[in-house]
Design an enzyme around this catalytic site. Structure first.
Site, mmCIF file in Angstrom:
data_model
loop_
_atom_site.group_PDB
_atom_site.id
_atom_site.type_symbol
_atom_site.label_atom_id
_atom_site.label_comp_id
_atom_site.label_asym_id
_atom_site.label_seq_id
_atom_site.Cartn_x
_atom_site.Cartn_y
_atom_site.Cartn_z
ATOM 1 N N TYR A 298 1.079 -1.371 0.029
ATOM 2 C CA TYR A 298 -0.169 0.327 -0.317
ATOM 3 C C TYR A 298 1.329 1.295 0.072
ATOM 4 C CZ TYR A 298 -4.925 -0.766 0.342
ATOM 5 O OH TYR A 298 -5.616 -0.218 -0.123
ATOM 6 N N GLU B 8 -0.412 5.023 -0.520
ATOM 7 C CA GLU B 8 -0.992 6.231 -0.950
ATOM 8 C C GLU B 8 0.052 7.451 -0.838
ATOM 9 O OE1 GLU B 8 -4.448 6.124 1.643
ATOM 10 O OE2 GLU B 8 -5.703 4.983 0.281
ATOM 11 N N ASP C 24 -6.595 13.068 -25.375
ATOM 12 C CA ASP C 24 -6.776 12.079 -25.213
ATOM 13 C C ASP C 24 -5.565 11.092 -26.221
ATOM 14 O OD1 ASP C 24 -7.191 8.955 -24.411
ATOM 15 O OD2 ASP C 24 -9.006 9.056 -23.781
ATOM 16 N N THR D 238 -4.458 5.445 -21.770
ATOM 17 C CA THR D 238 -3.598 4.313 -20.845
ATOM 18 C C THR D 238 -2.031 3.943 -21.611
ATOM 19 O OG1 THR D 238 -4.898 3.291 -23.471
ATOM 20 C CG2 THR D 238 -6.072 3.594 -21.182
ATOM 21 N N LYS E 260 -2.586 0.149 -24.763
ATOM 22 C CA LYS E 260 -2.854 -0.366 -26.373
ATOM 23 C C LYS E 260 -1.259 -0.227 -26.742
ATOM 24 C CE LYS E 260 -7.267 1.599 -25.543
ATOM 25 N NZ LYS E 260 -7.747 2.642 -24.589
ATOM 26 N N ARG F 22 -2.350 -3.270 -18.234
ATOM 27 C CA ARG F 22 -3.683 -2.155 -18.459
ATOM 28 C C ARG F 22 -3.022 -1.076 -17.751
ATOM 29 N NH1 ARG F 22 -6.753 -4.647 -20.472
ATOM 30 N NH2 ARG F 22 -7.920 -3.154 -21.184
HETATM 31 N N1 DSN Z 1 -13.276 0.995 -25.365
HETATM 32 C C1 DSN Z 1 -11.882 1.181 -25.406
HETATM 33 C C2 DSN Z 1 -11.500 1.254 -26.614
HETATM 34 O O1 DSN Z 1 -11.589 -0.173 -27.305
HETATM 35 O O2 DSN Z 1 -10.883 1.798 -27.554
HETATM 36 C C3 DSN Z 1 -11.656 2.129 -25.301
HETATM 37 O O3 DSN Z 1 -11.910 2.795 -23.786
#
Ligand code: DSN
Length: 442
Positions: free
Chosen positions: A52, A54, A197, A223, A226, A232
């Site tokens: 933990y 924080e 984004d 994110t 990807k 993730r």
């Molecule tokens: N829904 C995701 C995607 O597949 O693009 C992004 O949050």
């Protein structure tokens, strides 16, 4: 691998093995998915999940942070260097909490926010009516034109009329380069914060295959799972331009993540993000990012040669949107799944149907590029997709609602018994065997 799981929890062990086999033997084309490296997966599976912490490095609410601080600082430094920004927060649990933190940092409840409409390719968290962001803020959606490109005239008109506090640029289903510079001019004219984004394109930005928003936006969110090829997770960055507009911006972002929205960071995830960012610093990452785009362009071309209609007649990034007829996206998604090719149904610009029964499918090349596939394999893939489209061409989405259920029962029966789909599935499996995943983890 998994020797303890195998003994202790056979049900979960079997499901993990089955999923590994599914990913290995099929073509994963969902553009937001990728195969993380073995090193990223090792960091995720480490004892860091026990801790933990924080707070932030040097300012924690728990003891025993010497190793966690090192890890988080490495992740922050790598993110700053890769994206050319002065501040990075690597604690967001994923993209949606990262985006919500941006609202919390720069808007008061009820403030106006402009974002790309979801059926036009925007993300839920950019203000779509089903997202909590539309409960707490006055969200207004902008659109793409008939040709699939962003309608910059409309965006400027809406910005001047509604004077938003925050404007989003970035999407979840948009195949062209984002006009960061033009969006920045609009945001600057009305005094709004511009948040880019880049969840889908972060890896492409790092590899130079997509323009960077760092000079134009005040805030960048992404994110990490990807095209960036990490676990993730999420990152929020503040740019030099952002600090110039508001010297307190970095502090506001950090406070929005903790303590306003999140508790303890997921330290195993932070370590895996650091590992992925380390991989993204290598020259081979640039080659990978550029190949992702080359593959997507080659696939788009090969599809069009075979008469397949795609949004904007091409792509600038890793993603393609196929137009497959009113409400037919789900037919194509399910038939391709049966052939070992996984993608997702998706709305297309000015979709005549609904998000649940959209008129397109979305596919992308990050996952198959990481496996080592190139232009030659893209041509074969286009062949299979076109063949599957031909197989299901007689299935139309019914205009009469009462016919939807029986149509799908008939369709599923057809798919289950179709020998052509079975044949393609075995060919897909053979191709995938030439590009194995995780050779070194067995
Ligand atoms: N829904 C995701 C995607 O597949 O693009 C992004 O949050």
């Amino acid at each position: 691998m998994y020797e303890h799981l195998k003994k202790q929890d056979p049900a979960i062990y079997k499901a993990i093995l089955a999923e590994t086999k599914r990913q290995e033997e099929g073509l994963e084309l969902i553009p937001s998915e990728i195969a993380a490296s073995a090193a990223v997966i090792e960091a995720l599976g480490s004892v860091l999940t026990n801790k933990y912490s924080e707070g932030y490095p040097g300012k924690r609410y728990y003891g025993g942070q010497e190793n966690i601080d090192t890890i988080e600082e490495i992740a922050q430094e790598r993110a700053k260097k890769l994206f050319g920004v002065p501040h990075a927060n690597v604690q967001p649990y994923s993209g949606s909490p990262a985006n919500l933190a941006v609202y919390v940092a720069v808007c008061a409840p009820g403030d106006v926010v402009l974002g790309q409409n979801l059926p036009d390719g925007g993300h839920l968290t950019h203000g779509w009516k089903a997202s909590a962001t539309s409960i707490f803020y006055k969200t207004i959606g902008y659109h793409v034109k008939e040709d699939g490109y962003l309608d910059l005239e409309e965006i400027e008109r809406l910005a001047k009329k509604h004077k938003p506090k925050l404007i989003w640029v970035g999407a979840t289903a948009y195949v062209r380069e984002f006009p960061f510079e033009k969006m920045a001019k609009i945001a600057d004219k009305v005094g709004a914060y511009l948040a880019a984004d880049i969840a889908h394109i972060a890896g492409l930005v790092i590899s130079g295959a997509h323009k960077s928003p760092a000079k134009f936006a005040h805030i960048i969110t992404t994110t990490t799972h990807k095209t960036l090829r990490g676990p993730r997770g999420g990152i929020i960055m503040v740019t030099y331009k952002g600090l110039k507009k508001d010297p307190e911006l970095a502090k506001k972002i950090d406070q929005a993540i903790f303590p306003r929205l999140q508790g303890g960071p997921h330290d195993h995830q932070t370590a895996a993000i650091a590992v992925a960012l380390g991989e993204a610093m290598k020259p081979s990452f640039k080659t990978y990012g550029r190949q992702v785009v080359k593959n997507a362009k080659a696939l788009a071309k090969s599809l069009m040669v075979r008469g397949v209609k795609i949004v904007t007649d091409g792509t600038d990034n890793h993603m393609i949107l196929i137009k497959c007829g009113k409400g037919r996206g789900v037919f194509l998604q399910d038939a391709l799944d049966a052939a070992g090719i996984t993608l997702n149904k998706n709305t297309i610009p000015k979709d005549p149907s609904s998000p649940f029964y959209p008129s397109g499918v979305r596919l992308g090349t990050p996952f198959i590029t990481v496996r080592g596939m190139k232009e030659k394999e893209m041509d074969k893939l286009a062949d299979w997709i076109a063949q599957v489209m031909e197989e299901i061409k007689d299935f139309q989405f019914p205009s009469d609602k009462s016919k939807i259920k029986p149509t799908f029962i008939k369709f599923r029966k057809f798919v289950a018994g179709n020998n052509e789909l079975k044949k393609i599935k075995s060919e897909v499996k053979k191709l995938c065997a030439k590009f194995p995943l995780y050779k070194d983890m067995k």
